[in-house]
Design an enzyme around this catalytic site. Structure first.
Site, PDB file in Angstrom:
ATOM      1  N   CYS A 161       0.671  -1.282  -0.115  1.00 32.29           N
ATOM      2  CA  CYS A 161      -0.029  -0.151  -0.089  1.00 32.29           C
ATOM      3  C   CYS A 161       0.917   1.283  -0.034  1.00 32.29           C
ATOM      4  CB  CYS A 161      -1.013   0.055   1.194  1.00 32.29           C
ATOM      5  SG  CYS A 161      -1.842  -1.490   1.393  1.00 32.29           S
ATOM      6  N   HIS A 187      -3.583   6.735   3.377  1.00 33.42           N
ATOM      7  CA  HIS A 187      -4.012   5.477   2.511  1.00 33.42           C
ATOM      8  C   HIS A 187      -5.425   5.032   3.101  1.00 33.42           C
ATOM      9  CE1 HIS A 187      -4.080   1.542   1.344  1.00 33.42           C
ATOM     10  NE2 HIS A 187      -3.777   0.914   2.511  1.00 33.42           N
ATOM     11  N   ASN A 217      -9.901  -0.762   0.496  1.00 36.32           N
ATOM     12  CA  ASN A 217      -8.616  -0.416   0.547  1.00 36.32           C
ATOM     13  C   ASN A 217      -8.206  -1.140  -0.840  1.00 36.32           C
ATOM     14  OD1 ASN A 217      -5.699  -0.946   0.614  1.00 36.32           O
ATOM     15  ND2 ASN A 217      -5.788  -1.973   2.850  1.00 36.32           N
TER      16      ASN A 217
HETATM   17  N1  ACO Z   1     -17.786  -9.727   9.979  1.00 38.74           N
HETATM   18  C1  ACO Z   1     -18.284  -9.997  10.986  1.00 38.74           C
HETATM   19  N2  ACO Z   1     -17.488 -10.577  11.958  1.00 38.74           N
HETATM   20  C2  ACO Z   1     -16.026 -10.573  11.727  1.00 38.74           C
HETATM   21  C3  ACO Z   1     -15.593 -10.281  10.515  1.00 38.74           C
HETATM   22  C4  ACO Z   1     -16.508  -9.725   9.648  1.00 38.74           C
HETATM   23  N3  ACO Z   1     -15.938  -9.271   8.312  1.00 38.74           N
HETATM   24  N4  ACO Z   1     -14.136 -10.220  10.644  1.00 38.74           N
HETATM   25  C5  ACO Z   1     -13.887 -10.694  11.977  1.00 38.74           C
HETATM   26  N5  ACO Z   1     -15.059 -10.793  12.453  1.00 38.74           N
HETATM   27  C6  ACO Z   1     -15.098 -11.246  14.013  1.00 38.74           C
HETATM   28  C7  ACO Z   1     -13.940 -11.957  14.396  1.00 38.74           C
HETATM   29  O1  ACO Z   1     -13.803 -13.224  13.961  1.00 38.74           O
HETATM   30  C8  ACO Z   1     -13.952 -11.959  16.074  1.00 38.74           C
HETATM   31  O2  ACO Z   1     -14.787 -12.795  16.455  1.00 38.74           O
HETATM   32  P1  ACO Z   1     -14.589 -13.298  17.932  1.00 38.74           P
HETATM   33  O3  ACO Z   1     -14.235 -12.157  18.661  1.00 38.74           O
HETATM   34  O4  ACO Z   1     -15.669 -14.247  18.041  1.00 38.74           O
HETATM   35  O5  ACO Z   1     -13.309 -14.075  17.805  1.00 38.74           O
HETATM   36  C9  ACO Z   1     -14.592 -10.595  16.024  1.00 38.74           C
HETATM   37  O6  ACO Z   1     -15.003  -9.987  14.847  1.00 38.74           O
HETATM   38  C10 ACO Z   1     -13.258  -9.374  16.400  1.00 38.74           C
HETATM   39  O7  ACO Z   1     -12.427  -9.663  15.435  1.00 38.74           O
HETATM   40  P2  ACO Z   1     -11.313  -8.566  15.630  1.00 38.74           P
HETATM   41  O8  ACO Z   1     -10.091  -8.984  14.435  1.00 38.74           O
HETATM   42  O9  ACO Z   1     -10.619  -8.549  16.949  1.00 38.74           O
HETATM   43  O10 ACO Z   1     -11.681  -7.095  15.150  1.00 38.74           O
HETATM   44  P3  ACO Z   1     -10.928  -5.831  15.376  1.00 38.74           P
HETATM   45  O11 ACO Z   1     -11.626  -4.857  15.867  1.00 38.74           O
HETATM   46  O12 ACO Z   1      -9.318  -5.849  15.227  1.00 38.74           O
HETATM   47  O13 ACO Z   1     -11.126  -5.262  13.514  1.00 38.74           O
HETATM   48  C11 ACO Z   1     -10.184  -5.116  11.470  1.00 38.74           C
HETATM   49  C12 ACO Z   1     -10.654  -6.170  12.649  1.00 38.74           C
HETATM   50  C13 ACO Z   1     -11.220  -4.164  10.961  1.00 38.74           C
HETATM   51  C14 ACO Z   1      -9.466  -5.860  10.414  1.00 38.74           C
HETATM   52  C15 ACO Z   1      -8.802  -4.407  12.053  1.00 38.74           C
HETATM   53  O14 ACO Z   1      -8.145  -5.264  13.092  1.00 38.74           O
HETATM   54  C16 ACO Z   1      -8.070  -3.662  11.203  1.00 38.74           C
HETATM   55  O15 ACO Z   1      -8.539  -2.758  10.298  1.00 38.74           O
HETATM   56  N6  ACO Z   1      -7.075  -3.910  10.842  1.00 38.74           N
HETATM   57  C17 ACO Z   1      -5.910  -3.189   9.917  1.00 38.74           C
HETATM   58  C18 ACO Z   1      -6.107  -4.084   8.543  1.00 38.74           C
HETATM   59  C19 ACO Z   1      -5.494  -3.411   7.326  1.00 38.74           C
HETATM   60  O16 ACO Z   1      -5.591  -2.171   7.102  1.00 38.74           O
HETATM   61  N7  ACO Z   1      -4.977  -4.109   6.497  1.00 38.74           N
HETATM   62  C20 ACO Z   1      -4.440  -3.299   5.177  1.00 38.74           C
HETATM   63  C21 ACO Z   1      -2.904  -3.599   5.105  1.00 38.74           C
HETATM   64  S1  ACO Z   1      -2.893  -4.822   3.811  1.00 38.74           S
HETATM   65  C22 ACO Z   1      -1.694  -4.316   2.912  1.00 38.74           C
HETATM   66  O17 ACO Z   1      -0.973  -3.580   3.011  1.00 38.74           O
HETATM   67  C23 ACO Z   1      -1.413  -5.427   1.732  1.00 38.74           C
END
Ligand code: ACO
Length: 335
Positions: free
Chosen positions: A114, A251, A281
């Protein structure tokens, strides 16, 4: 430094197909409410079967050349930020060169996920400011829909496809790119990765195929840190403070990452450009698409001070400070 480097052209291409969160919730155990509240994403664009990073990148580049007023045969170098190429080789940049009918100038891909487009702008700036090249095309184009595991709800809901491009040109007048800080924190190499066709068959990380795998919380932690620290250093090098900025173009990974970063820098919401709600993204295409929309919507005006701030797999990060001066001030003919 002999010359200043300015962005003089901008363009974008988004595939027609819009996939909103409701559509995803028909095949995945997810909901519009979960995705919107955790990420700010409401919809993303997905390529048609005939589209690739190079076809989209060519269309975005054609628009950037048009806004810049230069023709394909005036390009001296083509850099493409890409981490989802249709071929391992030749490069997506070579395919875009062919699509544009450009001269046989150097063309290469740059993979900083990214952060690739801002890395690319900074490389263009080096060549332009030394007088080596006058006109450099930088493209960011990505097709993450083809490297996502569509059964993995924790990653697939975050990404979309698209392309953006910019023309960087030499100028004798001050303005344009003022500073840029790039970095990569390899402690985070496994926070988000995608094995390739050349992965070792005994690599446990490659056992599940050539799909993106992500630990969202780790990415979040590293990305926020890299964005904030690089932005502070880039501002310092440009002899500015956050309050001197008219706009930041971050980004577009996740609204919460953007808000955490901008709050920490003390930048109010009205100075933050957001389109993650519509496109998700788009990795290396995210900043050039947002830059293009910021100009087209009048949010970025001549003389404004703008920071591009990004992070991605690696964990790569980069921040660039510019005074937006979109006119070149040098004759365009090649040496
Ligand atoms: N829908 C419903 N529930 C979901 C989903 C979904 N799409 N995805 C995950 N969950 C659930 C999980 O299973 C978990 O359930 P559990 O508590 O029963 O285990 C719960 O939601 C919480 O999951 P977390 O991973 O703790 O959620 P978090 O608040 O951390 O949010 C997120 C997840 C949105 C992915 C966040 O961590 C984030 O944005 N991280 C950054 C990711 C990013 O920007 N990546 C880009 C870089 S990639 C690149 O450069 C190639």
């Amino acid at each position: 430094m002999l010359f200043f480097a300015r962005v003089t052209g901008w363009g974008k291409y988004l595939p027609q197909r819009v996939v909103d969160n409701h559509e995803l919730s028909k095949t995945l155990d997810t909901s519009d409410e979960w995705i919107t509240s955790r990420t700010g994403i409401r919809a993303r664009r997905i390529v048609a079967d005939h589209e690739t990073a190079s076809t989209m990148g060519t269309l975005a580049a054609q628009q950037a050349l048009e806004t810049s007023g230069v023709s394909a045969d005036q390009i001296d170098l083509i850099i493409t930020a890409n981490s989802s190429p249709e071929r391992v080789f030749p490069s997506t940049a070579a395919l875009i060169q062919n699509g544009l009918g450009a001269r046989p100038v150097a063309a290469f891909d740059l993979n900083a996920a990214c952060s690739g487009f801002v890395y690319g702008l900074n490389i263009a700036r080096q060549f332009v400011s030394t007088g080596t090249y006058r006109t450099v095309l930088v493209v960011g184009s990505e097709v993450y829909s083809r490297i996502l595991n569509w059964q993995d709800r924790s990653s697939c809901v975050l990404f979309g496809d698209g392309a953006g491009a910019a023309v960087v040109q030499a100028s004798t007048e001050p303005g344009g790119i003022l500073s840029c800080v790039m970095g990569n924190e390899s402690a985070g190499i496994e926070a988000v990765y995608c094995p390739s066709v050349a992965a070792s068959p005994v690599d446990p990380l490659a056992q599940n195929g050539q799909y993106l795998v992500m630990n969202g919380q780790q990415v979040y932690k590293y990305a926020v840190r890299g964005m904030i620290e690089s932005a502070r250093t880039a501002l310092h090098e440009a002899r500015m403070t956050p309050s001197d900025l008219d706009l930041i173009i971050p980004h577009q990974a996740n609204l919460r990452i953007i808000q955490t970063m901008s709050e920490s820098l003390g930048i109010p919401d009205e100075k933050v450009f957001i389109n993650v709600d519509r496109y998700g993204n788009t990795a290396g295409a995210s900043i050039p698409i947002a830059l293009c929309e910021a100009v087209e919507s009048g949010r970025l005006q001549e003389g404004d001070r703008v920071a591009l701030i990004c992070a991605g797999a690696g964990i790569s990060y980069a921040s660039m400070v510019m005074e937006w001066q979109p006119k070149a001030a040098l004759p365009l003919s090649p040496e």
